[in-house]
Structures are given as C-alpha cells and as structure tokens.
Design a protein around this motif. Structure first.
Motif: not given
Length: 348
Positions: A261-266, A284-294
């Motif tokens: 249900g989260e629109k920014s994640i499929r 996700v829109h920017d996997p590299q940024l998401m990877q770094e943040s996680m």
C-alpha cells in the motif's frame, strides 16, 4: 537496529540443525556434483556444451555478471530473452527466439527470488527440448522452494541463501563433469563465518569483514572447479531445511504487510503459496540512496544486480530495485523494524 541485518552469514544457530543427517531437498536421485561456486558450475557446463558443438546461448536479459562470465572468452552467440515487469522470463520471447534458431541451442533459464516453476514454465522447458535445445535451470534463488522444471541440467550457488562457506551443485545430464573437479582447498570463508559469529558476542567485526573480503576474492577469481570444503558437504546434511524455509516465508509475509500500500515502494516478488523468497525485492525511486540510508541503520540490502558490462546498450535494464534480507537469522520483530526503517527513508 539492535543488530546488523544482512551481509555475509555467520555460523548457523543450533536450533536450525537436524538431530539426524539427511539429504538436502535438491538431491533427487539424479547425477549430482558439487563445486565451490556457481561460477565454477557454469564454467564446467560451458566447457561441456561447447565441446559437444553447441554455439548458441539463450539467456535472461536481466542477470548477474557471474552468469555471463563463464561463457565469455568463446564465440557464443548470445540471444537475450525479454523479461516481464516482475522480472520473470517472458515465455513468449523465449519460445520465439528458440523457434528462430536452428535447433542446436542452449537455454539458461532462472526463476529469480524464490519463485517456483508453474505448469506454463515447465511446458515451455519441454517445448525447448522438443526443438532440440539443452536447458540449464539456475536454481540459486530457490534451493528451499519446491518444484522442478524438468531442465536437462540444474545448478545453484548455495552460499547466497544458506549459511555455508562455499558450495554449488550441478544436477542432471552432467556426464563425467565430476571427474573434472579438483580436490577441495582452503578458501577462508568458514573462518570468516566463525569470526562473524564471534563478533556478534563482542569480537572484532572489522576483522571478520576483512576475512570475508579476502575469502570472497579468492573464490570469485577462480575459474578452475574445486570440490567444496568438507565442512560445507557435512553441513548440507544437517540443516533443517523446513525450518529455514518457514522462517523466510514468515519474514517475507511480515515485511510485505508493512510495505503493502506504500505508493513509493512496489513489491516485485509478492509472496505466493508454495514459494520461499530469497529476498523481498522492492522497486524504489533511488535504490542507491535507499541502500546507503538503510546501511546507516544497520540494514545491508544488495542490489540485484549492477548491469553487466558486456550487455548491449539497447537491452533494457531494471535499475530501480533493492533486495531486502529476510532469511532465518531474523525475527518478525526485526522484520517489523526493517519495514518501518524503509518507510521512514521513503518519507525523508
């Protein structure tokens, strides 16, 4: 996070071990051989099929470099099969390419992220074989999942989903390939796994990561097939695969419920009955940024995969996905924390 999520596996917890040794689920009575890595397994198959006169290779247009490299260095005619948006093979594309070649071809197929072969997939394999094709099925992401595709040869790298230092198998019509496998050698990954286990109770985590880097570089550079470490072969007969599978299914379901249900994640590989996910894969829109943040939160998520360097530029590539670890090491509570962290990153 209270503890690290993802990255290389430590030694398995004793509650995931059987009291009595038993055969692993991929051993079905067919001829089987074990080597150190999936790359070595594919190199043996590449040599075998080239020597038999094969020259055309059908393979997914979405794949990792290690699936391609064993076939490089020879003049294979690569024919890339289109992918569906959920990263399954387009069976229509597979059939069309197979029908267009001269009947003397090899098809490397894969069901990524733990999906199981359904009747349509199995039927497509049978059709390729009826056209004279040799089918190789890469089972790396589904060693815990039920179902066989009826391919001529099946292979899998085991250290991607199981807590072993090394190991891969080749099963099926493999001829005398076992005779081409050199004796086992020390590669250091079992020592790295033990160092990581120690680091989790106060040991040196930097040292364990250095051990993994060194050991992985030795394995990844080797084209010569070696038998796995004896500790790997012994461990494969002691794991409780049913428990390992149940943990993945449970963790994937927990994480999927949070993200649904989260629109920014499929969710690319939504859990389905009978499947045992290797990861929960999200777009996700920017996997590299998401990877770094996680990673800053202690959650290490691989990207499957960087685009292989030899792939033709006109071949489309899905570059916006991230794979979330869901394996047996983690509890539902930890998966809940991971899901909340993902949602937090998307809103930041």
């Amino acid at each position: 996070m209270n503890s690290e999520i993802g990255s290389d596996m430590e030694l398995i917890a004793t509650n995931f071990l059987l009291k009595t040794a038993a055969s692993p689920p991929w051993e079905d009575g067919s001829k089987i051989a074990y080597v150190e890595t999936g790359r070595q397994a594919l190199q043996l198959i590449s040599d075998l099929l080239w020597d038999s006169g094969q020259r055309t290779l059908l393979l997914p247009s979405f794949l990792c470099e290690s699936m391609l490299s064993p076939f490089q260095g020879r003049d294979w005619d690569f024919q890339f099969v289109e992918m569906n948006p959920d990263l399954t093979l387009s069976l229509d594309s597979l059939r069309a390419i197979a029908a267009a070649v001269d009947g003397n071809f090899v098809a490397l197929v894969a069901l990524y992220f733990g999906r199981v072969p359904d009747s349509e997939f199995v039927q497509a394999i049978l059709e390729l074989q009826s056209l004279g094709g040799v089918v190789i099925d890469d089972e790396t992401h589904r060693v815990l999942s039920p179902g066989r595709s009826r391919a001529d040869i099946s292979i899998a790298s085991l250290r991607k989903t199981l807590p072993v230092g090394d190991g891969a198998y080749l099963r099926g019509k493999i001829g005398d390939l076992a005779s081409r496998v050199f004796p086992a050698r020390q590669n250091g990954r079992w020592e790295a796994m033990r160092a990581k286990s120690d680091s989790m109770v106060g040991g040196d985590s930097a040292a364990s990561k250095a051990f993994f880097r060194d050991a992985n570089s030795v394995l990844d550079a080797s084209r010569t097939a070696h038998a796995p470490d004896m500790r790997t072969l012994e461990s494969l007969r002691t794991f409780d695969y049913e428990q390992l599978a149940q943990a993945r299914v449970r963790n994937a379901a927990v994480l999927a419920r949070i993200l649904d249900g989260e629109k920014s994640i499929r969710i690319v590989n939504k859990p389905t009955p009978g499947s045992v996910p290797s990861h929960l894969v999200v777009e996700v829109h920017d996997p590299q940024l998401m990877q770094e943040s996680m990673a800053a939160s202690g959650v290490f998520c691989p990207i499957h995969w960087p685009r292989p360097s030899m792939l033709e530029p006109e071949i489309p590539w899905q570059s916006n996905i991230l794979s979330i670890p869901i394996d047996h090491r983690y509890t539902p509570e930890q998966m809940t924390d991971v899901g909340r962290a993902l949602l937090s990153v998307t809103k930041s």
